[in-house]
Design a protein around this motif. Structure first.
Motif, PDB file in Angstrom:
ATOM      1  N   GLU A   1      -5.044  -5.523   2.949  1.00  0.00           N
ATOM      2  CA  GLU A   1      -4.532  -4.186   2.661  1.00  0.00           C
ATOM      3  C   GLU A   1      -4.140  -4.081   1.178  1.00  0.00           C
ATOM      4  O   GLU A   1      -4.399  -3.068   0.526  1.00  0.00           O
ATOM      5  CB  GLU A   1      -3.312  -3.921   3.549  1.00  0.00           C
ATOM      6  N   GLY A   2      -3.556  -5.147   0.645  1.00  0.00           N
ATOM      7  CA  GLY A   2      -3.196  -5.183  -0.777  1.00  0.00           C
ATOM      8  C   GLY A   2      -4.434  -5.065  -1.655  1.00  0.00           C
ATOM      9  O   GLY A   2      -4.454  -4.322  -2.640  1.00  0.00           O
TER      10      GLY A   2
ATOM     11  N   LYS B   1      -8.722   0.990  -4.161  1.00  0.00           N
ATOM     12  CA  LYS B   1      -8.602   2.448  -4.034  1.00  0.00           C
ATOM     13  C   LYS B   1      -8.100   3.048  -5.359  1.00  0.00           C
ATOM     14  O   LYS B   1      -8.624   4.061  -5.844  1.00  0.00           O
ATOM     15  CB  LYS B   1      -7.613   2.778  -2.891  1.00  0.00           C
TER      16      LYS B   1
ATOM     17  N   ARG C   1      -7.376  -3.769  -0.767  1.00  0.00           N
ATOM     18  CA  ARG C   1      -7.950  -2.425  -0.602  1.00  0.00           C
ATOM     19  C   ARG C   1      -7.173  -1.391  -1.415  1.00  0.00           C
ATOM     20  O   ARG C   1      -7.744  -0.472  -1.974  1.00  0.00           O
ATOM     21  CB  ARG C   1      -7.941  -2.018   0.882  1.00  0.00           C
ATOM     22  N   TYR C   2      -5.862  -1.582  -1.501  1.00  0.00           N
ATOM     23  CA  TYR C   2      -5.043  -0.628  -2.245  1.00  0.00           C
ATOM     24  C   TYR C   2      -5.395  -0.666  -3.736  1.00  0.00           C
ATOM     25  O   TYR C   2      -5.551   0.377  -4.373  1.00  0.00           O
ATOM     26  CB  TYR C   2      -3.558  -0.924  -2.017  1.00  0.00           C
TER      27      TYR C   2
ATOM     28  N   SER D   1       0.822  -1.208   0.000  1.00  0.00           N
ATOM     29  CA  SER D   1       0.000   0.000   0.000  1.00  0.00           C
ATOM     30  C   SER D   1       0.860   1.263   0.000  1.00  0.00           C
ATOM     31  O   SER D   1       1.856   1.351   0.713  1.00  0.00           O
ATOM     32  CB  SER D   1      -0.893  -0.039   1.247  1.00  0.00           C
TER      33      SER D   1
END
Ligand SMILES: [Zn+2]
Length: 282
Positions: free
Chosen positions: A225-226, A232, A228-229, A178
């Motif tokens: 997190e990967g 995004k 979500r990045y 991220s």
């Protein structure tokens, strides 16, 4: 550095040319599995190959004992050191068939995915002696098994490798870090690959090329997190497309997207433009 008795992590520092006399400092992790034989997961760049081979001597082993090199994919910071390893040992090189042509013909890779200082990072080609596909296993040492998972998205032939006896999951570049420059060819397939990795049971260590090794509980958090990045970035690019004229160049789109992510740059590398444009193809 040792993660377990068998798994060692090695950090390669290198520089990526952005323009004339302009460089960005980068790093990549590769992994050394030490048993009766030695297996490497990714080879790093040409410049750090002597350091990797020195490390083996520091732990009382010889580079000539490297028998297997498993390549998570064909990018320069993963294959650049292969030729030096080949010269120092009789190692065999394994990779997915989709990335094999770029490992065996590095000029082709340079033409199709230009990186300014490619030949500073990659010494030369090596032959891929075994193709790795979903579900294949590699018994690199007695009682030590690596299972192959196809995890495309970062590149078409990206694979992850699960060391079953020790619970080490080697993911190469499949999980983006991220806040860093995104590098992939297909965001949706990347997300599917990370979701597939989340389902692997018995993972004790997440061993990626871009993250510090992650232990136990935060593993799924790092994977989420990967995902979500990438989501995004998808939102950013989708929003930009709505407000920009359709003839907007990939360069301009990438610069605007990078700005929104919070990365300041005046130059967009070919591979970075590919990442942002891949969101446009939906
Ligand atoms: Zn890569």
């Amino acid at each position: 550095m040792k993660i377990t008795e068998t798994i060692h992590v090695f950090k390669h520092h290198f520089r990526l040319a952005l323009g004339e006399n302009q460089y960005a400092d980068r790093f990549v992790y590769s992994y050394i599995l030490v048993g009766e034989k030695i297996c490497l997961i990714d080879a790093g760049v040409w410049g750090t190959a002597p350091l990797l081979l020195n490390y083996l001597e520091q732990i009382g082993r010889s580079p000539s004992e490297i028998s297997t090199v498993l390549l998570t994919h064909a990018h320069p910071d993963h294959i650049g050191g292969c030729l030096a390893i080949k010269k120092a040992s009789s190692a065999s090189f394994y990779a997915h068939p989709a990335d094999k042509p770029w490992i065996e013909d590095v000029e082709k890779q340079y033409r199709e995915r230009p990186i300014l200082n490619f030949f500073e990072l990659v010494e030369g080609p090596v032959p891929v002696t075994r193709e790795l596909k979903e579900g294949n296993t590699v018994s690199w040492d007695k009682g030590k098994t690596i299972r192959v998972l196809e995890t495309p998205g970062h590149s078409l032939g990206s694979i992850s490798l699960f060391f079953e006896e020790e619970g080490g999951l080697f993911t190469g570049d499949a999980i983006p870090a991220s806040g860093t420059i995104p590098i992939y060819v297909d965001p949706e397939i990347s997300i599917q690959s990370i979701q597939k990795l989340k389902k692997v049971s018995g993972v004790k260590y997440l061993l990626s090329s871009w993250h510090e090794p992650v232990f136990e509980n935060p593993i799924t958090a790092a994977m989420d997190e990967g995902i979500r990045y990438i989501q995004k970035i998808d939102e950013i690019v989708t929003d930009l497309i709505k407000t920009m004229p359709p003839e907007t160049s990939g360069e301009e789109l990438s610069l605007r997207a990078l700005e929104r992510i919070g990365i300041k740059t005046s130059k967009v590398l070919h591979m970075v433009r590919t990442s942002f444009e891949s969101h446009r193809k939906k």
